[in-house]
Design an enzyme around this catalytic site. Structure first.
Site, PDB file in Angstrom:
ATOM      1  N   HIS A  72      -4.907  73.424 -11.019  1.00  0.00           N
ATOM      2  CA  HIS A  72      -3.757  72.538 -11.196  1.00  0.00           C
ATOM      3  C   HIS A  72      -2.908  72.611  -9.919  1.00  0.00           C
ATOM      4  O   HIS A  72      -2.402  73.667  -9.559  1.00  0.00           O
ATOM      5  CB  HIS A  72      -2.941  72.992 -12.413  1.00  0.00           C
ATOM      6  CG  HIS A  72      -1.696  72.191 -12.635  1.00  0.00           C
ATOM      7  ND1 HIS A  72      -1.534  71.361 -13.716  1.00  0.00           N
ATOM      8  CD2 HIS A  72      -0.555  72.083 -11.909  1.00  0.00           C
ATOM      9  CE1 HIS A  72      -0.353  70.776 -13.647  1.00  0.00           C
ATOM     10  NE2 HIS A  72       0.266  71.202 -12.558  1.00  0.00           N
ATOM     11  N   ARG A 113      11.318  64.210 -13.672  1.00  0.00           N
ATOM     12  CA  ARG A 113      12.498  65.070 -13.886  1.00  0.00           C
ATOM     13  C   ARG A 113      12.388  66.302 -13.011  1.00  0.00           C
ATOM     14  O   ARG A 113      11.357  66.535 -12.386  1.00  0.00           O
ATOM     15  CB  ARG A 113      12.524  65.514 -15.343  1.00  0.00           C
ATOM     16  CG  ARG A 113      11.195  66.170 -15.707  1.00  0.00           C
ATOM     17  CD  ARG A 113      11.168  66.782 -17.070  1.00  0.00           C
ATOM     18  NE  ARG A 113       9.818  67.050 -17.504  1.00  0.00           N
ATOM     19  CZ  ARG A 113       9.079  68.087 -17.167  1.00  0.00           C
ATOM     20  NH1 ARG A 113       9.557  69.002 -16.325  1.00  0.00           N
ATOM     21  NH2 ARG A 113       7.849  68.249 -17.627  1.00  0.00           N
ATOM     22  N   GLU A 124     -11.247  60.441 -20.636  1.00  0.00           N
ATOM     23  CA  GLU A 124     -11.277  60.672 -19.195  1.00  0.00           C
ATOM     24  C   GLU A 124     -12.359  61.711 -18.906  1.00  0.00           C
ATOM     25  O   GLU A 124     -12.652  62.554 -19.758  1.00  0.00           O
ATOM     26  CB  GLU A 124      -9.874  61.189 -18.847  1.00  0.00           C
ATOM     27  CG  GLU A 124      -9.578  61.595 -17.475  1.00  0.00           C
ATOM     28  CD  GLU A 124      -8.092  61.957 -17.355  1.00  0.00           C
ATOM     29  OE1 GLU A 124      -7.244  61.066 -17.212  1.00  0.00           O
ATOM     30  OE2 GLU A 124      -7.787  63.156 -17.429  1.00  0.00           O
ATOM     31  N   TYR A 146     -13.916  65.049 -17.985  1.00  0.00           N
ATOM     32  CA  TYR A 146     -13.387  66.411 -18.009  1.00  0.00           C
ATOM     33  C   TYR A 146     -13.737  67.090 -16.694  1.00  0.00           C
ATOM     34  O   TYR A 146     -14.915  67.133 -16.296  1.00  0.00           O
ATOM     35  CB  TYR A 146     -13.972  67.187 -19.198  1.00  0.00           C
ATOM     36  CG  TYR A 146     -13.433  68.590 -19.283  1.00  0.00           C
ATOM     37  CD1 TYR A 146     -12.137  68.820 -19.754  1.00  0.00           C
ATOM     38  CD2 TYR A 146     -14.188  69.673 -18.861  1.00  0.00           C
ATOM     39  CE1 TYR A 146     -11.616  70.100 -19.807  1.00  0.00           C
ATOM     40  CE2 TYR A 146     -13.669  70.964 -18.914  1.00  0.00           C
ATOM     41  CZ  TYR A 146     -12.388  71.172 -19.382  1.00  0.00           C
ATOM     42  OH  TYR A 146     -11.870  72.439 -19.429  1.00  0.00           O
ATOM     43  N   GLY A 152       2.722  68.421 -23.270  1.00  0.00           N
ATOM     44  CA  GLY A 152       2.525  69.787 -23.760  1.00  0.00           C
ATOM     45  C   GLY A 152       1.090  70.078 -24.169  1.00  0.00           C
ATOM     46  O   GLY A 152       0.837  71.009 -24.933  1.00  0.00           O
TER      47      GLY A 152
HETATM   48  P1  ADP Z   1       0.192  67.061 -20.966  1.00  0.00           P
HETATM   49  O1  ADP Z   1       1.097  65.966 -20.508  1.00  0.00           O
HETATM   50  O2  ADP Z   1      -0.101  67.004 -22.430  1.00  0.00           O
HETATM   51  O3  ADP Z   1       0.620  68.418 -20.480  1.00  0.00           O
HETATM   52  P2  ADP Z   1      -1.752  66.693 -18.787  1.00  0.00           P
HETATM   53  O4  ADP Z   1      -2.524  65.442 -18.615  1.00  0.00           O
HETATM   54  O5  ADP Z   1      -0.645  66.980 -17.839  1.00  0.00           O
HETATM   55  O6  ADP Z   1      -1.236  66.746 -20.309  1.00  0.00           O
HETATM   56  O7  ADP Z   1      -2.762  67.937 -18.779  1.00  0.00           O
HETATM   57  C1  ADP Z   1      -2.366  69.243 -19.109  1.00  0.00           C
HETATM   58  C2  ADP Z   1      -3.506  70.209 -18.874  1.00  0.00           C
HETATM   59  O8  ADP Z   1      -4.658  69.816 -19.656  1.00  0.00           O
HETATM   60  C3  ADP Z   1      -4.008  70.257 -17.435  1.00  0.00           C
HETATM   61  O9  ADP Z   1      -3.249  71.129 -16.606  1.00  0.00           O
HETATM   62  C4  ADP Z   1      -5.418  70.762 -17.674  1.00  0.00           C
HETATM   63  O10 ADP Z   1      -5.366  72.162 -17.957  1.00  0.00           O
HETATM   64  C5  ADP Z   1      -5.858  70.045 -18.940  1.00  0.00           C
HETATM   65  N1  ADP Z   1      -6.511  68.725 -18.626  1.00  0.00           N
HETATM   66  C6  ADP Z   1      -5.961  67.485 -18.729  1.00  0.00           C
HETATM   67  N2  ADP Z   1      -6.829  66.527 -18.334  1.00  0.00           N
HETATM   68  C7  ADP Z   1      -7.951  67.151 -17.961  1.00  0.00           C
HETATM   69  C8  ADP Z   1      -9.240  66.727 -17.436  1.00  0.00           C
HETATM   70  N3  ADP Z   1      -9.503  65.436 -17.219  1.00  0.00           N
HETATM   71  N4  ADP Z   1     -10.154  67.675 -17.164  1.00  0.00           N
HETATM   72  C9  ADP Z   1      -9.910  68.995 -17.362  1.00  0.00           C
HETATM   73  N5  ADP Z   1      -8.740  69.469 -17.860  1.00  0.00           N
HETATM   74  C10 ADP Z   1      -7.767  68.580 -18.153  1.00  0.00           C
END
Ligand code: ADP
Length: 481
Positions: free
Chosen positions: A244, A325, A236, A238, A200
């Site tokens: 996405h 899921r 990580e 950015y 989230g």
């Molecule tokens: P969660 O499981 O908390 O939803 P995610 O890793 O799936 O986290 O990332 C959710 C959102 O966070 C991504 O769709 C993006 O908008 C942002 N995000 C995550 N990692 C990165 C990254 N390395 N660089 C830029 N945005 C990121």
């Protein structure tokens, strides 16, 4: 020798596989090597996804049982289920989150399997392990696979080993600002700190320079600890200007196929508002599709999964996570491929091998989904209450998945998703036009909702040009009215 081999030491050879005679007899009796289908499945969820699952169980001739809280006792999925099991609790969330109560319901109702939908217990390895102990099938992957994928550091490592591209970052938890800034010097700023157990979008911190690490690290760790009970975080690269893109996968524990991609960059607070597909060229789809199948096969994945990626301005992909899921937006893929994903998930859980080959999956036209949340379309504050009037559109190329109806009392204690409005069109332009028609036909009174925002998005130039990144809503504040 296993217990079964002790009792039935004699073996037959079927298709080159040596099986005990007792099993061979069963195969003979039922005409195919797959185990018997489920007779009754417990739906451990509510709202639109409970109804979505119920409809498919009915199509498949499987009885649908449902466990539910007080707030949902009059809801459509509860009224339509073959058996409803009330689990009224002081905290409404406990009706769906209490592992022992759900296991007890499945046992008492003599269910062969539990469908978790999304959210609640869908990614809870302890719940899956309890069902495994009780000999009840979980419609989804094994508990060990959920544990592995639930840890973003482990999942990153596993997928990197399977050949998936990941953003540069730490392969171990980061505990000190010094270690973090040394790593950031190596991979380049900006970087993002994320919770290993994250979900989230909770706790993520973007760091632009070394002296920001001290406080950003503490903040991310403390948020991770309170939200997930696990303060491990990692760093990580950015990805600037990212989109996405996610891939839909189905696997049977051995082999995997993919159903292509969905584009989900229009988000608020890292949660999706509009999803669509297809988005990539056929070549790119085939390339990333092959990788995600390898990734799923490498961990012995069984069931539906979504592999999420960020795609940068150069078109390079970076693996984010696997959602183990069914997802809210699986419906987009159903419209463009013509396959019922929930049914396929149930079939592999029953023990069937993949009923489709990769070549069977074809993509046709374009689909868009708008999430009609009961929220105000400016600040996204939930707007619970009674729906006085409510009419959803239909017609050629339109699908609406909802549990809402006139008189429905939208509770404030659960997710605000009221309906998923989907359209299919020959191409993206056709789909956008149809979405406008469908939004115009939708009437919801009594609660605030996101229809005004979706209408503006459908008219907005960057959206229509496909010029969309995950910053879309931030960059288009005028859409928030
Ligand atoms: P969660 O499981 O908390 O939803 P995610 O890793 O799936 O986290 O990332 C959710 C959102 O966070 C991504 O769709 C993006 O908008 C942002 N995000 C995550 N990692 C990165 C990254 N390395 N660089 C830029 N945005 C990121």
């Amino acid at each position: 020798m296993s217990e079964i081999e002790t009792v039935f030491p004699l073996k037959w050879n079927i298709d080159g596989v040596s099986v005990p005679v007792c099993t061979a007899f069963l195969i003979d009796c039922f005409g195919c090597p797959s185990p018997m289908g489920f007779k009754r499945v417990l739906i451990a969820n509510r709202g639109e996804i409970a109804l979505r699952i119920l409809r498919t169980l009915r199509d498949m001739g499987i009885e649908a049982a449902i466990i539910h809280g007080r707030e949902d006792r009059l809801s459509l999925p509860v009224q339509m289920a073959d058996i409803a099991y009330p689990n009224y609790r002081a905290n409404p969330l406990d009706s769906y989150l209490d592992i022992e109560a759900v296991v007890q319901a499945a046992k008492e109702l003599e269910c062969d399997a539990v469908h978790p939908g999304y959210g609640f217990l869908a990614e809870n390895a302890a719940f899956v392990a309890r069902l495994e102990e009780e000999g009840i099938t979980f419609i989804g992957p094994a508990s060990g696979v959920i544990t592995l994928l639930g840890d973003k550091i482990e999942a990153r490592a596993a997928m990197e080993a399977a050949g998936l591209p990941t953003a540069k970052g730490s392969s171990e938890p980061i505990a000190s600002a010094d270690v973090a800034s040394a790593l950031a010097d190596e991979i380049g700023y900006p970087v993002i700190i994320k919770a290993a157990a994250g979900g989230g979008g909770i706790g993520m911190q973007i760091v632009g320079k070394a002296d920001e690490f001290e406080s950003a690290l503490k903040l991310c760790q403390s948020r991770a600890k309170s939200a997930f009970g696990d303060e491990r975080v990692f760093v990580e690269k950015y990805i600037q200007g990212a989109q996405h893109v996610e891939f839909q996968v189905l696997a049977d524990g051995k082999n995997a196929i993919h159903f292509g991609e969905r584009f989900c960059s229009i988000q608020r607070r890292h949660q999706k508002l509009v999803e669509e597909g297809p988005w990539l060229t056929d070549e790119k789809r085939a390339e990333i599709g092959e990788l995600v199948c390898k990734g799923a096969e490498s961990v012995g994945y069984k069931g539906l999964a979504t592999f999420e990626f960020l795609r940068d301005a150069n078109g390079d992909f970076y693996f984010l996570e696997v959602n183990p899921r069914v997802q809210v937006e699986h419906t987009v893929t159903e419209l463009i491929t013509g396959h019922n994903l929930v049914e396929l998930g149930v079939r592999v859980a029953q023990g069937e091998a993949l009923p489709l080959k990769q070549e069977d999956i074809k993509w046709r036209g374009h689909a868009i989904q708008c999430r009609l949340n009961a929220e105000d379309p400016r600040e996204f504050v939930p707007s619970p209450g009674r729906l006085w009037e409510c009419h959803f559109p239909s017609g050629f190329g339109i699908r609406c998945d909802t549990h809402a109806h006139p008189g429905y009392e939208m509770p404030g204690c659960f997710d605000s998703l009221l309906a998923k409005l989907l359209v299919w069109g020959r191409d993206r332009e056709d789909a956008v036009r149809r979405m406008k028609t469908a939004l115009d036909e939708t009437m919801i009174t009594g609660v605030e909702h996101l229809i005004p925002l979706h209408r503006r998005i459908m008219d907005e130039e960057d959206f229509n040009n496909g010029d969309i990144t995950i910053q879309y809503i931030d960059m288009h504040q005028e859409l928030l009215g």
